[in-house]
Design a protein around this motif. Structure first.
Motif, PDB file in Angstrom:
ATOM      1  N   UNK A 111      25.283  -7.141 -33.434  1.00 61.91           N
ATOM      2  CA  UNK A 111      26.045  -7.390 -34.654  1.00 61.91           C
ATOM      3  C   UNK A 111      26.703  -6.085 -35.087  1.00 61.91           C
ATOM      4  N   UNK A 112      27.965  -6.141 -35.478  1.00 63.16           N
ATOM      5  CA  UNK A 112      28.685  -4.923 -35.832  1.00 63.16           C
ATOM      6  C   UNK A 112      28.301  -4.390 -37.215  1.00 63.16           C
ATOM      7  N   UNK A 113      27.795  -5.241 -38.091  1.00 63.74           N
ATOM      8  CA  UNK A 113      27.377  -4.832 -39.436  1.00 63.74           C
ATOM      9  C   UNK A 113      25.917  -4.370 -39.373  1.00 63.74           C
ATOM     10  N   UNK A 114      25.709  -3.051 -39.384  1.00 61.66           N
ATOM     11  CA  UNK A 114      24.364  -2.519 -39.173  1.00 61.66           C
ATOM     12  C   UNK A 114      23.393  -2.847 -40.308  1.00 61.66           C
ATOM     13  N   UNK A 115      23.867  -2.953 -41.536  1.00 61.68           N
ATOM     14  CA  UNK A 115      22.937  -3.292 -42.619  1.00 61.68           C
ATOM     15  C   UNK A 115      22.450  -4.727 -42.473  1.00 61.68           C
ATOM     16  N   UNK A 116      23.334  -5.635 -42.109  1.00 65.23           N
ATOM     17  CA  UNK A 116      22.924  -7.016 -41.852  1.00 65.23           C
ATOM     18  C   UNK A 116      22.027  -7.076 -40.619  1.00 65.23           C
ATOM     19  N   UNK A 117      22.372  -6.300 -39.602  1.00 67.86           N
ATOM     20  CA  UNK A 117      21.561  -6.250 -38.393  1.00 67.86           C
ATOM     21  C   UNK A 117      20.151  -5.749 -38.662  1.00 67.86           C
ATOM     22  N   UNK A 118      20.020  -4.765 -39.564  1.00 71.81           N
ATOM     23  CA  UNK A 118      18.703  -4.240 -39.902  1.00 71.81           C
ATOM     24  C   UNK A 118      17.844  -5.312 -40.565  1.00 71.81           C
ATOM     25  N   UNK A 119      18.462  -6.146 -41.388  1.00 71.51           N
ATOM     26  CA  UNK A 119      17.717  -7.254 -42.016  1.00 71.51           C
ATOM     27  C   UNK A 119      17.240  -8.243 -40.962  1.00 71.51           C
ATOM     28  N   UNK A 120      18.138  -8.609 -40.044  1.00 69.34           N
ATOM     29  CA  UNK A 120      17.760  -9.510 -38.953  1.00 69.34           C
ATOM     30  C   UNK A 120      16.646  -8.893 -38.113  1.00 69.34           C
ATOM     31  N   UNK A 121      16.750  -7.583 -37.866  1.00 71.93           N
ATOM     32  CA  UNK A 121      15.754  -6.897 -37.036  1.00 71.93           C
ATOM     33  C   UNK A 121      14.368  -6.983 -37.670  1.00 71.93           C
ATOM     34  N   UNK A 122      14.280  -6.729 -38.980  1.00 70.73           N
ATOM     35  CA  UNK A 122      12.985  -6.817 -39.666  1.00 70.73           C
ATOM     36  C   UNK A 122      12.410  -8.228 -39.566  1.00 70.73           C
ATOM     37  N   UNK A 179      26.787 -11.805 -33.050  1.00 69.56           N
ATOM     38  CA  UNK A 179      27.995 -11.959 -33.858  1.00 69.56           C
ATOM     39  C   UNK A 179      29.086 -12.419 -32.895  1.00 69.56           C
ATOM     40  N   UNK A 180      29.751 -13.558 -33.132  1.00 74.14           N
ATOM     41  CA  UNK A 180      30.735 -14.052 -32.169  1.00 74.14           C
ATOM     42  C   UNK A 180      31.999 -13.194 -32.068  1.00 74.14           C
ATOM     43  N   UNK A 181      32.205 -12.256 -32.974  1.00 80.00           N
ATOM     44  CA  UNK A 181      33.400 -11.421 -32.917  1.00 80.00           C
ATOM     45  C   UNK A 181      33.029  -9.943 -32.837  1.00 80.00           C
ATOM     46  N   UNK A 182      32.249  -9.598 -31.830  1.00 74.96           N
ATOM     47  CA  UNK A 182      31.823  -8.215 -31.624  1.00 74.96           C
ATOM     48  C   UNK A 182      32.967  -7.348 -31.112  1.00 74.96           C
ATOM     49  N   UNK A 183      32.943  -6.043 -31.420  1.00 72.73           N
ATOM     50  CA  UNK A 183      33.902  -5.131 -30.802  1.00 72.73           C
ATOM     51  C   UNK A 183      33.670  -5.045 -29.290  1.00 72.73           C
ATOM     52  N   UNK A 184      34.691  -4.696 -28.561  1.00 67.61           N
ATOM     53  CA  UNK A 184      34.714  -4.505 -27.102  1.00 67.61           C
ATOM     54  C   UNK A 184      34.584  -5.809 -26.337  1.00 67.61           C
TER      55      UNK A 184
END
Length: 66
Positions: free
Chosen positions: A12-23, A58-63
């Motif tokens: 996921x490109x949004x790291x704050x959202x990703x951190x929530x998912x990770x926890x 995230x379906x619209x990731x960079x690269x």
């Protein structure tokens, strides 16, 4: 054949959202959780570690997306 440790992958490109998912994933799945910011990094992790037990993408990731 060497067994790799079980892990979940969050791409996921949004790291704050990703951190929530990770926890949440770490608590509920009780596996190592890898967080990456783009599709290339996600493909690299899968190539290195094998298929994850869970994948949040995230379906619209960079690269590389989709």
């Amino acid at each position: 054949m060497v067994l790799q440790p079980r892990y979940a992958l969050i791409a996921i490109s949004n790291l704050s959202r990703g951190a929530s998912f990770k926890r949440m994933a770490a608590e509920s799945l009780q596996v190592d959780v890898v967080l990456v910011r783009d599709g290339d990094a996600a493909l690299h992790e899968i190539a290195e570690r094998g298929a994850p037990v869970a994948l949040i993408v995230d379906p619209s990731l960079p690269r590389v997306d989709g």
